[in-house]
Design a protein around this motif. Structure first.
Motif, PDB file in Angstrom:
ATOM      1  N   PRO A 199       0.808  -1.232   0.000  1.00 44.68           N
ATOM      2  CA  PRO A 199       0.000   0.000   0.000  1.00 44.68           C
ATOM      3  C   PRO A 199       0.835   1.274   0.000  1.00 44.68           C
ATOM      4  O   PRO A 199       0.391   2.299  -0.518  1.00 44.68           O
ATOM      5  CB  PRO A 199      -0.837  -0.129   1.282  1.00 44.68           C
ATOM      6  CG  PRO A 199      -0.141  -1.133   2.125  1.00 44.68           C
ATOM      7  CD  PRO A 199       0.531  -2.072   1.182  1.00 44.68           C
ATOM      8  N   ILE A 200       2.039   1.227   0.564  1.00 44.25           N
ATOM      9  CA  ILE A 200       2.909   2.409   0.517  1.00 44.25           C
ATOM     10  C   ILE A 200       3.300   2.721  -0.923  1.00 44.25           C
ATOM     11  O   ILE A 200       3.285   3.880  -1.363  1.00 44.25           O
ATOM     12  CB  ILE A 200       4.147   2.194   1.405  1.00 44.25           C
ATOM     13  CG1 ILE A 200       3.754   2.249   2.886  1.00 44.25           C
ATOM     14  CG2 ILE A 200       5.224   3.237   1.113  1.00 44.25           C
ATOM     15  CD1 ILE A 200       4.887   1.957   3.841  1.00 44.25           C
ATOM     16  N   LEU A 201       3.666   1.698  -1.683  1.00 37.77           N
ATOM     17  CA  LEU A 201       3.992   1.904  -3.090  1.00 37.77           C
ATOM     18  C   LEU A 201       2.803   2.456  -3.866  1.00 37.77           C
ATOM     19  O   LEU A 201       2.956   3.334  -4.718  1.00 37.77           O
ATOM     20  CB  LEU A 201       4.463   0.584  -3.713  1.00 37.77           C
ATOM     21  CG  LEU A 201       5.798   0.027  -3.229  1.00 37.77           C
ATOM     22  CD1 LEU A 201       6.058  -1.331  -3.859  1.00 37.77           C
ATOM     23  CD2 LEU A 201       6.945   0.967  -3.564  1.00 37.77           C
ATOM     24  N   GLN A 202       1.618   1.956  -3.579  1.00 44.65           N
ATOM     25  CA  GLN A 202       0.431   2.455  -4.256  1.00 44.65           C
ATOM     26  C   GLN A 202       0.161   3.911  -3.900  1.00 44.65           C
ATOM     27  O   GLN A 202      -0.222   4.716  -4.762  1.00 44.65           O
ATOM     28  CB  GLN A 202      -0.768   1.573  -3.900  1.00 44.65           C
ATOM     29  CG  GLN A 202      -0.661   0.160  -4.442  1.00 44.65           C
ATOM     30  CD  GLN A 202      -1.777  -0.750  -3.946  1.00 44.65           C
ATOM     31  OE1 GLN A 202      -2.468  -0.420  -2.983  1.00 44.65           O
ATOM     32  NE2 GLN A 202      -1.943  -1.893  -4.581  1.00 44.65           N
ATOM     33  N   GLY A 203       0.369   4.265  -2.631  1.00 48.40           N
ATOM     34  CA  GLY A 203       0.212   5.664  -2.245  1.00 48.40           C
ATOM     35  C   GLY A 203       1.213   6.579  -2.914  1.00 48.40           C
ATOM     36  O   GLY A 203       0.864   7.690  -3.353  1.00 48.40           O
ATOM     37  N   VAL A 204       2.462   6.143  -3.004  1.00 55.22           N
ATOM     38  CA  VAL A 204       3.481   6.937  -3.703  1.00 55.22           C
ATOM     39  C   VAL A 204       3.122   7.098  -5.169  1.00 55.22           C
ATOM     40  O   VAL A 204       3.307   8.180  -5.761  1.00 55.22           O
ATOM     41  CB  VAL A 204       4.870   6.274  -3.538  1.00 55.22           C
ATOM     42  CG1 VAL A 204       5.897   6.956  -4.427  1.00 55.22           C
ATOM     43  CG2 VAL A 204       5.314   6.334  -2.087  1.00 55.22           C
ATOM     44  N   ALA A 205       2.601   6.039  -5.797  1.00 54.16           N
ATOM     45  CA  ALA A 205       2.226   6.105  -7.211  1.00 54.16           C
ATOM     46  C   ALA A 205       1.108   7.121  -7.434  1.00 54.16           C
ATOM     47  O   ALA A 205       1.118   7.864  -8.432  1.00 54.16           O
ATOM     48  CB  ALA A 205       1.800   4.729  -7.705  1.00 54.16           C
ATOM     49  N   ILE A 206       0.134   7.178  -6.525  1.00 57.32           N
ATOM     50  CA  ILE A 206      -0.944   8.154  -6.656  1.00 57.32           C
ATOM     51  C   ILE A 206      -0.420   9.572  -6.457  1.00 57.32           C
ATOM     52  O   ILE A 206      -0.765  10.502  -7.201  1.00 57.32           O
ATOM     53  CB  ILE A 206      -2.063   7.834  -5.653  1.00 57.32           C
ATOM     54  CG1 ILE A 206      -2.715   6.491  -6.013  1.00 57.32           C
ATOM     55  CG2 ILE A 206      -3.105   8.941  -5.620  1.00 57.32           C
ATOM     56  CD1 ILE A 206      -3.711   6.004  -4.986  1.00 57.32           C
TER      57      ILE A 206
END
Length: 808
Positions: free
Chosen positions: A617-624
């Protein structure tokens, strides 16, 4: 021991004060704890047609030869009570390290009194034992002479960790078999990330080459360097009193450097990276699903994870297990709220400390810019012959480089201090399971490092040079320091400098920590404990001389890569070479980590893991977040939007009928006019003015304001509002288009491949068939007549036994 394990003591060959206790777990005990740990065993070979994924089709030519590392057979698996475990030479023995550690972590060592004392961890912390570790196979540089029993450590070193194998794909099945699923999934993710970076690096390199080849032909760069245009534009001083006037063409070289990164190719690359990061995350989910099935961790998170030994030892309260309603389990009662509140308060304090350090660096920049301006200008003596040398070493460049180095040093110092604080806070919170512990620590460390690493970049990108006023009325920090201005070309070059210094310095420092320090420590330890050549040092003593991995294991490896992922995605619009630098670093990182785990570290205890945990989820947040930051960089940090506004709204070619647009005159339109007589006493230059500046009455500054004599002089002009509206419109349109594209891609790419779904269904079907046949077999046995004296018990009694057996 009454736990079923066998212990054997051995005197140390090197140090007579040391005694090694060897732990052996019999096969029967392995079977018992395999059920507790939900370990699956093969039931039959996979009889479905194998369909290679896109990732495997692309990389299969780079895998080690199957003659060297044999391919693992593909089986359908099930829980141990369904499998054939009559032979001890099966896959069950792969998990013996995990089972042995599970037994030792819960073995009681003091049964007296009411306090619970158990677990190898407490004995290690108390100094009773110095270390506890599973053994390596053999020496990493010695090939096994037995063809049926290869040295897996040697294979891993030769085909994976050795620098000559840098181009080969990783033998993930062997890594998982030797180190466990948790380390295997880390290297699988790192390898997949590196392969995906090749595409991003190629596109970024193409954008850089495009910008480099067109830097001489850009109209705005030509105007800055032209002696008849940039040479005749006199710029206002950039600080109070000690800064002189200066000519625009002194920034000729910096303007050319800016064109390398600030061009239309950068816009295309930023949009491409927003799509790339979505493809990376979606394809990783698919590849991760394949690994979950192959490594039998699909149902890992559905199984109840055992509590941490530290949790069981410190919890003095107990409650009935809500699942079984039988045994009692420890819990923390209401003290958890207090512990979590203290942890949150401490984290917020350290985040504020980082912000204070960033403010300190900003004050340094403001003060040193004045110092460098005075020093550099006085050294050149304002000589017209020496003036061209000013474009190579400017006050802005000197301030930017020194402040970036200082920021990096502060970042590393705060990281080392906060690391210990975060571990202490997480220990104080007392999470129940190891997964909860790692997730809590991950969130704390990433939040801290996010602010620590990226705050200076956010300042340069979105705050520096945005609120500076104008020469007659500048804006001051704390009423003493005049706010920083950007170069006439903007702050994009400085942001690029900051990113390159931090990324490069971080990579070099991490490699020193991961390579040099373990090697030096092992070298010193071997030198201090060397014995005569006639003595043979056993395997367990050789492994003791290696470095321990530590309690957190892969935490720092993930953290390093996720911070790098942020640099690659969040600010890529200002630095297209970031994916290329990350690619080179990761190619080294894979081999360095492999070399460290294989040769310099003790063998880690195997652990099961289904995915990369809280990092997903951290990677997904950074991507957004990356979509918004890159759109904002292009809109508010670069000069792309002002150029487009000028091209379409304010420029007309003098050689056309009014319909042809041109970029000629953009530099002149982007600089406002200021009468030097309007300087106040606090900001008026007091330095000696060169003779070629004696007759000037006006100077220019970077802004869109009305000229002197206008009814609203020095107020924002209509051009400024056109640019602001275009910037906001650009951000809204680009963000919506990119987010919509990301949504469509996420919807179109399923997380689990269809072929894998069929394999999972087939495996579940076979499990049900075997379970059904087993129950039928027991039913037939129990339905045989059961005699009590001379009477046959009724058939209902046998059915009762069957049902009771199935329930139990």
């Amino acid at each position: 021991m009454n736990l079923g394990v066998e212990l054997e003591a051995a005197q140390s060959v090197v140090d007579e004060k040391l005694v090694y206790v060897k732990v052996h777990v019999p096969f029967e005990v392995l079977c018992t704890y395999a059920e507790v740990l939900h370990i699956k065993l093969p039931i039959q070979p996979n009889d479905l047609a194998q369909q290679s994924s896109t990732y495997n089709c692309f990389t299969r030519h780079f895998y080690p030869s199957e003659d060297v590392i044999a391919k693992e057979p593909d089986f359908f698996t099930a829980n141990i009570f369904l499998a054939n475990i009559c032979s001890p030479g099966n896959v069950l023995l792969i998990c013996r390290g995990l089972q042995a550690y599970y037994i030792l972590s819960r073995a009681p060592y003091d049964v007296k009194g009411s306090m619970k004392k158990f677990g190898i961890s407490k004995l290690l912390d108390g100094g009773v034992y110095k270390a506890a570790y599973p053994l390596h196979d053999s020496r990493f540089n010695v090939k096994s002479k037995e063809p049926g029993c290869p040295n897996e450590r040697f294979l891993l070193y030769n085909e994976w960790a050795h620098p000559k194998s840098f181009y080969k794909m990783q033998p993930l099945d062997l890594i998982r078999k030797y180190f466990g699923e948790k380390i295997g999934i880390y290297f699988a993710w790192l390898g997949f990330y590196t392969v995906m970076l090749t595409l991003a690096a190629a596109v970024g390199l193409g954008c850089f080459i495009y910008g480099y080849t067109t830097r001489e032909s850009s109209t705005w760069s030509k105007e800055v360097c032209d002696p008849q245009i940039g040479g005749e534009i006199i710029m206002c001083p950039q600080c109070d009193k000690i800064c002189p006037y200066w000519r625009l063409n002194t920034t000729c070289e910096s303007s050319k450097r800016l064109c390398v990164f600030d061009n239309y190719g950068t816009l295309v690359f930023a949009i491409f990276m927003s799509v790339w990061v979505t493809l990376f995350l979606e394809f990783w989910k698919r590849y991760q699903a394949e690994l979950e099935h192959d490594w039998d961790t699909v149902e890992f998170l559905q199984q109840e994870e055992q509590p941490r030994p530290e949790y069981e030892a410190k919890c003095i309260y107990e409650r009935v297990n809500p699942v079984t309603q039988k045994e009692k389990v420890p819990h923390t009662a209401c003290g958890k709220c207090m512990r979590v509140s203290c942890g949150i308060s401490t984290v917020l304090f350290w985040v504020l400390l980082i912000i204070a350090s960033v403010v300190g660096v900003i004050v340094y920049r403001l003060a040193m810019f004045i110092t460098f301006s005075a020093k550099l200008r006085s050294d050149l003596k304002y000589s017209k012959e020496l003036e061209p040398f000013k474009e190579y070493v400017t006050p802005q460049m000197a301030t930017s480089i020194t402040s970036s180095i200082i920021s990096f040093i502060i970042i590393m110092i705060l990281n080392n201090v906060y690391e210990k604080v975060a571990i202490w806070i997480t220990d104080f919170e007392l999470p129940r399971t190891k997964t909860e512990y790692e997730n809590s620590l991950t969130l704390k460390m990433f939040l801290f490092q996010f602010v620590n690493y990226y705050s200076s970049c956010f300042y340069i990108a979105f705050f520096k040079g945005k609120v500076v006023g104008y020469p007659g009325k500048p804006v001051y920090w704390f009423g003493a320091f005049r706010n920083e201005e950007c170069d006439p070309g903007g702050c994009l070059t400085e942001l690029t400098t900051q990113l390159s210094i931090i990324m490069t310095g971080k990579a070099v420092w991490n490699n020193i920590q991961e390579v040099l320090l373990p090697w030096v420590k092992n070298l010193i330890f071997r030198h201090c404990t060397q014995v005569g050549s006639e003595k043979v040092i056993p395997r367990w003593e050789q492994d003791y001389q290696l470095q321990p991995i530590g309690k957190l294991g892969l935490f720092y490896e993930y953290l390093e890569m996720v911070i790098q992922f942020g640099f690659v995605t969040l600010f890529v619009a200002s630095f297209p070479l970031a994916p290329l630098l990350a690619l080179f670093n990761n190619l080294c990182e894979i081999r360095v980590d492999a070399w460290k785990f294989t040769t310099q570290s003790r063998r880690v205890v195997p652990e099961k893991a289904q995915d990369i945990g809280a990092w997903q989820p951290i990677l997904q947040g950074v991507a957004i977040l990356a979509v918004a930051t890159n759109a904002a960089i292009i809109a508010f940090t670069s000069d792309m939007i002002p150029r487009l506004v000028y091209y379409w709204a304010f420029s007309v070619s003098p050689y056309s009928d009014g319909s042809e647009h041109t970029m000629t005159g953009f530099i002149n339109s982007s600089l406002s006019i200021f009468y030097i007589d309007h300087f106040n006493n606090e900001s008026r230059p007091t330095v000696d003015t060169p003779y070629w500046f004696n007759n000037i009455t006006t100077c220019r500054y970077r802004d869109f304001r009305n000229p002197p004599g206008h009814p609203n002089q020095y107020e924002y002009s209509i051009h400024y509002w056109h640019v602001i509206a275009a910037k906001l419109a650009f951000m809204i349109v680009v963000e919506h288009i990119v987010y919509f594209t990301k949504f469509i891609l996420s919807y179109m790419i399923p997380d689990v491949p269809e072929a894998l779904k069929e394999q999972i269904k087939r495996e579940r079907y076979l499990t049900q068939v075997i379970l059904h046949e087993t129950n039928i077999k027991h039913f037939k046995e129990l339905m045989k007549p059961v005699y009590y004296g001379n009477m046959v018990l009724p058939w209902i009694t046998s059915l009762y036994h069957v049902l009771t057996h199935m329930i139990m």
